[in-house]
Design a protein around this motif. Sequence first.
Motif, short mmCIF file in Angstrom:
data_model
loop_
_atom_site.label_atom_id
_atom_site.label_comp_id
_atom_site.label_asym_id
_atom_site.label_seq_id
_atom_site.Cartn_x
_atom_site.Cartn_y
_atom_site.Cartn_z
N MET A 298 0.57 -0.99 -0.05
CA MET A 298 -0.05 -0.19 0.14
C MET A 298 0.55 0.90 -0.36
O MET A 298 0.16 2.31 -0.69
CB MET A 298 -0.97 -0.52 0.52
N ALA B 258 1.30 11.58 -10.30
CA ALA B 258 0.09 12.95 -10.60
C ALA B 258 0.97 14.11 -11.03
O ALA B 258 0.59 15.10 -11.36
CB ALA B 258 -0.63 13.02 -8.76
N LEU C 215 -9.05 5.84 -1.66
CA LEU C 215 -7.77 4.23 -1.21
C LEU C 215 -7.14 4.86 -0.11
O LEU C 215 -7.27 3.21 0.44
CB LEU C 215 -6.70 4.48 -1.89
N ARG D 116 -9.74 13.62 -3.63
CA ARG D 116 -10.86 11.88 -3.72
C ARG D 116 -10.88 10.80 -3.70
O ARG D 116 -11.03 9.59 -3.46
CB ARG D 116 -12.04 12.87 -5.19
N GLN D 117 -9.74 10.58 -5.02
CA GLN D 117 -8.66 8.91 -5.36
C GLN D 117 -8.13 8.70 -4.04
O GLN D 117 -8.08 7.98 -3.38
CB GLN D 117 -7.75 9.40 -6.14
N GLN D 118 -7.33 9.93 -3.65
CA GLN D 118 -6.43 9.53 -2.02
C GLN D 118 -7.52 8.98 -1.17
O GLN D 118 -7.27 8.16 -0.22
CB GLN D 118 -6.07 10.57 -1.81
N HIS D 119 -8.61 9.41 -0.60
CA HIS D 119 -9.39 9.44 0.25
C HIS D 119 -9.92 7.64 -0.28
O HIS D 119 -9.75 7.32 0.89
CB HIS D 119 -10.29 10.49 0.75
N PHE E 239 -8.13 14.31 -6.90
CA PHE E 239 -6.47 13.69 -6.48
C PHE E 239 -6.47 13.28 -5.59
O PHE E 239 -6.80 11.93 -4.44
CB PHE E 239 -5.67 14.61 -6.60
N LEU F 195 -11.54 12.09 8.54
CA LEU F 195 -10.42 12.27 7.78
C LEU F 195 -10.78 14.11 6.92
O LEU F 195 -10.57 14.73 6.32
CB LEU F 195 -9.46 12.01 6.98
N LYS F 196 -12.11 13.34 5.93
CA LYS F 196 -12.14 13.83 4.30
C LYS F 196 -12.62 15.43 5.30
O LYS F 196 -12.38 16.00 4.47
CB LYS F 196 -13.46 13.37 3.72
N PHE G 112 0.51 3.91 -3.27
CA PHE G 112 0.71 5.44 -3.15
C PHE G 112 1.51 6.34 -3.27
O PHE G 112 1.61 7.63 -3.53
CB PHE G 112 0.75 6.08 -1.62
#
Lengths: 244, 223
Positions: free
Chosen positions: A27, A38, B17, B12-15, B10, A144-145, A31
Motif C-alpha cells: 500500500m 500525479a 484508496l 477524492r482518489q486518495q480518500h 486527486f 479525515l475528509k 501511494f
Amino acid sequence: MNEYLKQVNSLPFYLIVGGVLLFILIMCVWFLVKSYRAGIAIGMDKKVMRRAIMSSATFSILPGVSILLGVIALSGSLGVPLSWLRLSVVGALQYELNVAEIAATSMGLSGLKVSEMSIAAFTTIALVMTAGILSGITCCIFGLKKYLTRFQKKEKKAEGNRPGFGAYATIAMFIGLCSAYIGSYVGTWTAFKNHLPLMVAGVSALTMAVFEYLIVKKKMEWLENFSVAVSMIVGMTAAVLISL
Amino acid sequence: MEKEKFLEEFNRQQHRLGRIMLIAAAVLLLAVPFLLGGIYGALPDLKSFLNGFIKVGMVYIPVGIVEFLVYAPMLGNGGSYLTFLTGNVTNLKIPCAMNARDIARTEVGTVENEIISTLSVASSSIVTMLVIFAGVLLLVPLTPVLENPVLTPAFDTVVPALFGALGLKYFRKSMKITAIPLISMTLLCVLVPGAISQTSILLIPAGGMALVIGYVLWKKNKL
C-alpha cells in the motif's frame, strides 16, 4: 526454551506477521507511485520529487534503527514477531509497552513478565494492544475528509493565534502516565524493599539526561532518534548487572 | 483552475484508496491474535480483553484523537492515511514530511504540497519497514541469546527503563504540570502500598490531574 517463548516465536506467527506487513508495504508503494505519477501529470519537477523521496528515505534510516532497538527491547517478553509487527505499523515503543503492561495487570498478572506469561494471556494482550491504538485509524476512516476540508477553510482566519491546547494535552497525558509509574517504583522500594525498578528507571533517566544535554546544549539533534531506545537499553543492562 | 480541479480529483482518489486501505489493515491487524490463538487453541479471553481495553481506551483514545486533530492538517490527505497506519507519528513522520516540504518549497493547501507530503511519508514508511525487517532477520539467530536467564532481569524491567527515560523527557517539558501529579502519585504509593499493583488504574487520575493542570495553565497563558 520456555514453552511460551517457543510459541510466540514460532514460524507460523512469523508468516502471519510477514503477510500483514507485506500488504501494508504494498500500500505504501502504491501511494508513492500514484503520487509520483500525479506530480508528473501536473508538471512538477521530477528532480524535486526525487529529492523529497531520497531525503525522506535517508532521514528515516536512523530512526528505523532506533525502532529496531525497541523491537529488541520488546522481544524478550512478547517475542520477535509481535514486536516486529507492532513497531512496524501504527504503534510506537512507549505505547506498546505501556499497553502491554496495562493489559497484563488487568488479567491478574503482576506485570509483563515472561515467567508469568502464557499463550492465552499473550493473545489477549495482543488484542488489547491492537484495538487500543486504532483510534487514529478510526478518525481517519470516518473523519479525515471532512476535517481537512473544514480545516483548510478556517486556516486563514486562525493565523496569528497562539498554539491550541491540543499540543500540550499529549504532553500532559504523558506526564500523568510517567508520574503514576515513577510513583509506583518509589512505593515498590519503600513497601517491598525491591529497589530494582526504581534503580533501572533512575539509570535510564540519567542516560536520557545526558542525551538531552547533548541534544539541547550541544545541538546534536540527530541523537534525538536514539535517545529513548539507548537510554532503555542502558537501564536494562543496569538491571542485569545489579541482579548478578 | 485546472489545477484546482486536479487537486479535487486527486484528493477524492486518495480518500477512497486511503479508507479502503485502513479498513483492510485494521481487519488484518485485529485478526492476528485470533489466528495465532487458533493455531495454539488459546483464543483471546473476551472478559480480560474488555477489562484491559477500557483502561487502555481511557488513556489512549483521547491521545489518538488529539494526535489526529493536531497532526492531520500538517500531513495532508495521503500523508495522514499512511502516517496513522504506519505509526511513529511525532518521532519520525512529522519531521520527515516537514523536511521534504522545506526541500521542495511547497505551500500548504496546494496540490504540490499534497504530493510531496505523500511521497515523503510513503518513502519513510517503506525504508523504516525494510530496516526493521533486515534487523529482524539478524535477530532470529540471536533469539536463544536473548532468552538466556541472565538477561531475564533486563526484560522484566523494560517498563521501568522506558518510564525512567520518558519521565525525564516529559517532566522537563513542563515542571509546572509535573509537580502535583508526581508528588501525589508517589505519596499515594508510599502510604498505600496496595495501590502499587493497580498502576493501570492510577494512570487515569494521574493523567486527568495533569490534563486539568495543563489546561488551567494554558488558559492563563502560563505554559
